[in-house]
Write a protein that holds these residues in place. Structure first.
Motif, PDB file in Angstrom:
ATOM      1  N   ALA A 199      -0.427  16.622   6.318  1.00 29.36           N
ATOM      2  CA  ALA A 199      -1.200  15.565   6.970  1.00 29.36           C
ATOM      3  C   ALA A 199      -0.772  14.172   6.512  1.00 29.36           C
ATOM      4  CB  ALA A 199      -2.690  15.761   6.692  1.00 29.36           C
ATOM      5  N   LEU A 200       0.175  14.092   5.571  1.00 28.13           N
ATOM      6  CA  LEU A 200       0.524  12.782   4.995  1.00 28.13           C
ATOM      7  C   LEU A 200       1.027  11.806   6.058  1.00 28.13           C
ATOM      8  CD1 LEU A 200       2.237  13.855   1.645  1.00 28.13           C
ATOM      9  CD2 LEU A 200       0.174  12.457   1.863  1.00 28.13           C
ATOM     10  N   ALA A 201       1.972  12.260   6.890  1.00 29.21           N
ATOM     11  CA  ALA A 201       2.577  11.338   7.858  1.00 29.21           C
ATOM     12  C   ALA A 201       1.511  10.801   8.819  1.00 29.21           C
ATOM     13  CB  ALA A 201       3.694  12.039   8.630  1.00 29.21           C
ATOM     14  N   ALA A 202       0.629  11.684   9.263  1.00 28.55           N
ATOM     15  CA  ALA A 202      -0.431  11.257  10.189  1.00 28.55           C
ATOM     16  C   ALA A 202      -1.392  10.285   9.503  1.00 28.55           C
ATOM     17  CB  ALA A 202      -1.195  12.472  10.711  1.00 28.55           C
ATOM     18  N   VAL A 245       7.802   9.064  -1.084  1.00 24.25           N
ATOM     19  CA  VAL A 245       8.083   7.636  -0.891  1.00 24.25           C
ATOM     20  C   VAL A 245       8.648   7.394   0.514  1.00 24.25           C
ATOM     21  CG1 VAL A 245       9.585   5.755  -1.668  1.00 24.25           C
ATOM     22  CG2 VAL A 245       8.354   7.152  -3.344  1.00 24.25           C
ATOM     23  N   GLU A 246       9.483   8.314   0.974  1.00 22.15           N
ATOM     24  CA  GLU A 246      10.063   8.160   2.314  1.00 22.15           C
ATOM     25  C   GLU A 246       8.976   8.093   3.389  1.00 22.15           C
ATOM     26  OE1 GLU A 246      12.162  11.517   3.969  1.00 22.15           O
ATOM     27  OE2 GLU A 246      13.698  10.206   4.822  1.00 22.15           O
ATOM     28  N   LEU A 247       7.864   8.814   3.137  1.00 21.11           N
ATOM     29  CA  LEU A 247       6.746   8.809   4.092  1.00 21.11           C
ATOM     30  C   LEU A 247       5.818   7.610   3.894  1.00 21.11           C
ATOM     31  CD1 LEU A 247       5.537  12.543   4.186  1.00 21.11           C
ATOM     32  CD2 LEU A 247       7.058  11.371   5.773  1.00 21.11           C
ATOM     33  N   ALA A 248       6.156   6.732   2.920  1.00 20.62           N
ATOM     34  CA  ALA A 248       5.325   5.551   2.618  1.00 20.62           C
ATOM     35  C   ALA A 248       3.963   5.944   2.041  1.00 20.62           C
ATOM     36  CB  ALA A 248       5.166   4.655   3.840  1.00 20.62           C
ATOM     37  N   VAL A 249       3.962   7.046   1.295  1.00 17.45           N
ATOM     38  CA  VAL A 249       2.758   7.466   0.582  1.00 17.45           C
ATOM     39  C   VAL A 249       2.562   6.520  -0.606  1.00 17.45           C
ATOM     40  CG1 VAL A 249       1.920   9.344  -0.924  1.00 17.45           C
ATOM     41  CG2 VAL A 249       2.906   9.869   1.324  1.00 17.45           C
ATOM     42  N   ASN A 250       1.294   6.230  -0.967  1.00 18.57           N
ATOM     43  CA  ASN A 250       1.012   5.260  -2.024  1.00 18.57           C
ATOM     44  C   ASN A 250       0.843   5.881  -3.405  1.00 18.57           C
ATOM     45  OD1 ASN A 250      -0.866   4.336   0.595  1.00 18.57           O
ATOM     46  ND2 ASN A 250       0.496   2.766  -0.228  1.00 18.57           N
ATOM     47  N   GLY A 251       0.341   7.102  -3.464  1.00 22.10           N
ATOM     48  CA  GLY A 251       0.031   7.664  -4.777  1.00 22.10           C
ATOM     49  C   GLY A 251       0.034   9.178  -4.740  1.00 22.10           C
ATOM     50  N   VAL A 266      -9.825   2.048  -1.548  1.00 19.45           N
ATOM     51  CA  VAL A 266     -10.192   3.316  -0.913  1.00 19.45           C
ATOM     52  C   VAL A 266      -8.917   4.122  -0.694  1.00 19.45           C
ATOM     53  CG1 VAL A 266     -11.293   4.403   1.084  1.00 19.45           C
ATOM     54  CG2 VAL A 266     -12.096   2.165   0.280  1.00 19.45           C
ATOM     55  N   GLY A 267      -8.958   5.398  -1.062  1.00 16.43           N
ATOM     56  CA  GLY A 267      -7.796   6.257  -0.863  1.00 16.43           C
ATOM     57  C   GLY A 267      -8.193   7.612  -0.320  1.00 16.43           C
ATOM     58  N   VAL A 268      -7.252   8.253   0.366  1.00 17.27           N
ATOM     59  CA  VAL A 268      -7.449   9.647   0.772  1.00 17.27           C
ATOM     60  C   VAL A 268      -6.263  10.452   0.246  1.00 17.27           C
ATOM     61  CG1 VAL A 268      -8.958   9.344   2.768  1.00 17.27           C
ATOM     62  CG2 VAL A 268      -6.489   9.094   3.068  1.00 17.27           C
ATOM     63  N   THR A 306      -4.129  -1.279   7.368  1.00 17.34           N
ATOM     64  CA  THR A 306      -5.412  -1.294   6.646  1.00 17.34           C
ATOM     65  C   THR A 306      -5.087  -1.242   5.146  1.00 17.34           C
ATOM     66  OG1 THR A 306      -5.776   1.083   6.249  1.00 17.34           O
ATOM     67  CG2 THR A 306      -6.299   0.249   8.457  1.00 17.34           C
ATOM     68  N   ALA A 307      -6.144  -1.358   4.316  1.00 22.81           N
ATOM     69  CA  ALA A 307      -5.928  -1.275   2.863  1.00 22.81           C
ATOM     70  C   ALA A 307      -6.107   0.162   2.362  1.00 22.81           C
ATOM     71  CB  ALA A 307      -6.895  -2.213   2.151  1.00 22.81           C
ATOM     72  N   ILE A 308      -6.322   1.123   3.260  1.00 24.07           N
ATOM     73  CA  ILE A 308      -6.556   2.509   2.817  1.00 24.07           C
ATOM     74  C   ILE A 308      -5.270   3.081   2.240  1.00 24.07           C
ATOM     75  CG2 ILE A 308      -7.222   4.837   3.550  1.00 24.07           C
ATOM     76  CD1 ILE A 308      -8.714   3.476   5.936  1.00 24.07           C
ATOM     77  N   LYS A 309      -5.386   3.618   1.020  1.00 27.99           N
ATOM     78  CA  LYS A 309      -4.218   4.232   0.374  1.00 27.99           C
ATOM     79  C   LYS A 309      -4.151   5.706   0.759  1.00 27.99           C
ATOM     80  CE  LYS A 309      -4.950   1.713  -3.932  1.00 27.99           C
ATOM     81  NZ  LYS A 309      -4.284   1.431  -5.198  1.00 27.99           N
ATOM     82  N   VAL A 310      -2.942   6.188   0.913  1.00 30.93           N
ATOM     83  CA  VAL A 310      -2.743   7.609   1.214  1.00 30.93           C
ATOM     84  C   VAL A 310      -1.987   8.244   0.045  1.00 30.93           C
ATOM     85  CG1 VAL A 310      -1.668   9.260   2.785  1.00 30.93           C
ATOM     86  CG2 VAL A 310      -2.753   7.188   3.688  1.00 30.93           C
ATOM     87  N   CYS A 311      -2.550   9.342  -0.468  1.00 35.33           N
ATOM     88  CA  CYS A 311      -1.962  10.000  -1.641  1.00 35.33           C
ATOM     89  C   CYS A 311      -1.717  11.475  -1.347  1.00 35.33           C
ATOM     90  CB  CYS A 311      -2.917   9.921  -2.828  1.00 35.33           C
ATOM     91  SG  CYS A 311      -3.434   8.247  -3.228  1.00 35.33           S
ATOM     92  N   ALA A 312      -0.695  12.010  -2.026  1.00 31.01           N
ATOM     93  CA  ALA A 312      -0.460  13.450  -2.023  1.00 31.01           C
ATOM     94  C   ALA A 312      -1.314  14.080  -3.121  1.00 31.01           C
ATOM     95  CB  ALA A 312       1.014  13.741  -2.240  1.00 31.01           C
ATOM     96  N   GLN A 313      -1.348  15.400  -3.159  1.00 37.68           N
ATOM     97  CA  GLN A 313      -2.201  16.103  -4.128  1.00 37.68           C
ATOM     98  C   GLN A 313      -1.417  16.764  -5.255  1.00 37.68           C
ATOM     99  OE1 GLN A 313      -4.607  18.832  -1.880  1.00 37.68           O
ATOM    100  NE2 GLN A 313      -5.429  17.231  -0.568  1.00 37.68           N
ATOM    101  N   ASN A 314      -0.092  16.658  -5.182  1.00 39.47           N
ATOM    102  CA  ASN A 314       0.770  17.225  -6.227  1.00 39.47           C
ATOM    103  C   ASN A 314       2.186  16.745  -5.951  1.00 39.47           C
ATOM    104  OD1 ASN A 314       1.710  18.927  -8.368  1.00 39.47           O
ATOM    105  ND2 ASN A 314       2.351  20.426  -6.854  1.00 39.47           N
ATOM    106  N   MET A 315       3.051  16.931  -6.923  1.00 35.96           N
ATOM    107  CA  MET A 315       4.441  16.511  -6.785  1.00 35.96           C
ATOM    108  C   MET A 315       5.253  17.216  -7.864  1.00 35.96           C
ATOM    109  SD  MET A 315       5.630  12.666  -7.658  1.00 35.96           S
ATOM    110  CE  MET A 315       6.228  13.088  -9.299  1.00 35.96           C
TER     111      MET A 315
END
Ligand code: PGA
Length: 253
Positions: A49-52, A87-93, A41-43, A60-69
């Motif tokens: 909103a990434l850091a929050a 990556v510094e924010l520990a974003v997954n994808g 599961v990812g959002v 949890t196993a929930i992945k957090v992703c950005a929408q562009n890079m």
């Protein structure tokens, strides 16, 4: 027999939710998701909103992703965000090449050719979006369009890393329109995309997860997700309600 690919359901919030709304959403999502969901599961949330979201997803196993890079690690690119910053924010994808960015923000296959390997090199899981317009489908151009998008965006990804990319097949005519592709259309296009990956690496074709996106809702998810090549869903509008996202995750079971 190769291992079954684990389904992946990612919610693409687009330009929705403040930090406060993100915290409330994540609380609710954690409450309604089962302890052992039948899918990853990812959002995919706005940069602000990434850091929050990462904080709320911790443990949890929930992945957090950005929408562009951006494809460069740093530089004079006003308004852009790089892989090391995520990556510094520990974003997954990170979602790359969404059709709305192609349409409104000049996203090109050429830039994606550098963005996808840059994400992988940084340890971010790319969700590469591809899909044809209605005009292209009606003109019999769907395969040509998908071939171009997939081949170009993955050109610089070495064969052994192709299986680490997540691809989302999102027909433009089905995004935000309530007009979902039929299960047969989704299966056909996604099998074609998998075969394109197979032209580069048979092993990667078995491993790569290809999601469907475009008007996925709790009441139509099960049929699409039951198709053999459909490995999950990228969900826009319905993902704004954590209960609907959880219902689509449950449809993977
Ligand atoms: P939708 O959006 O589910 O609202 O159609 C899908 C997407 O754009 O990823």
């Amino acid at each position: 027999m190769p291992e079954r690919r684990r389904p992946y359901v990612a919610g693409n919030w687009k330009m929705h939710k403040t930090v406060a709304e993100t915290a409330a959403y994540m609380d609710e999502l954690k409450r309604v998701l089962p302890a052992d969901p039948p899918a990853d599961v990812g959002v995919c949330v706005p940069f602000t909103a990434l850091a929050a979201a990462v904080e709320a997803a911790r443990g949890t196993a929930i992945k957090v992703c950005a929408q562009n890079m951006h494809q460069q690690a740093q530089g004079a690119y006003t308004g852009e965000i790089s892989a090391p910053m995520l990556v510094e924010l520990a974003v997954n994808g990170v979602v790359l090449g969404h059709s709305e960015r192609r349409q409104y923000n000049c996203e090109t296959d050429r830039a994606l050719q550098d963005k996808v390997p840059a994400a992988l090199a940084a340890g971010l899981e790319p969700i590469l979006c591809v899909g044809e317009t209605e005009e292209e489908r009606d003109g019999g151009e769907t395969e040509r369009r998908l071939r171009h998008q997939v081949q170009e965006a993955l050109e610089k990804v070495p064969p052994e890393q192709l299986g680490d990319v997540v691809i989302a097949y999102e027909p433009v005519w089905a995004i935000g329109t309530g007009r979902v592709a039929t299960a047969a259309q989704a299966q056909e296009a996604i099998a074609f995309i998998r075969a394109l990956v197979g032209d580069r690496s048979k092993e990667a074709a078995e491993r790569v997860r290809v999601l469907y996106g475009g008007s996925v809702k709790p009441d139509n998810a099960a049929e699409i997700l039951s198709q053999p090549d459909v490995d999950g869903a990228l969900v826009g509008g319905a993902s704004l309600d954590p209960n609907d996202l959880a219902a689509i995750v449950a449809a993977c079971g």
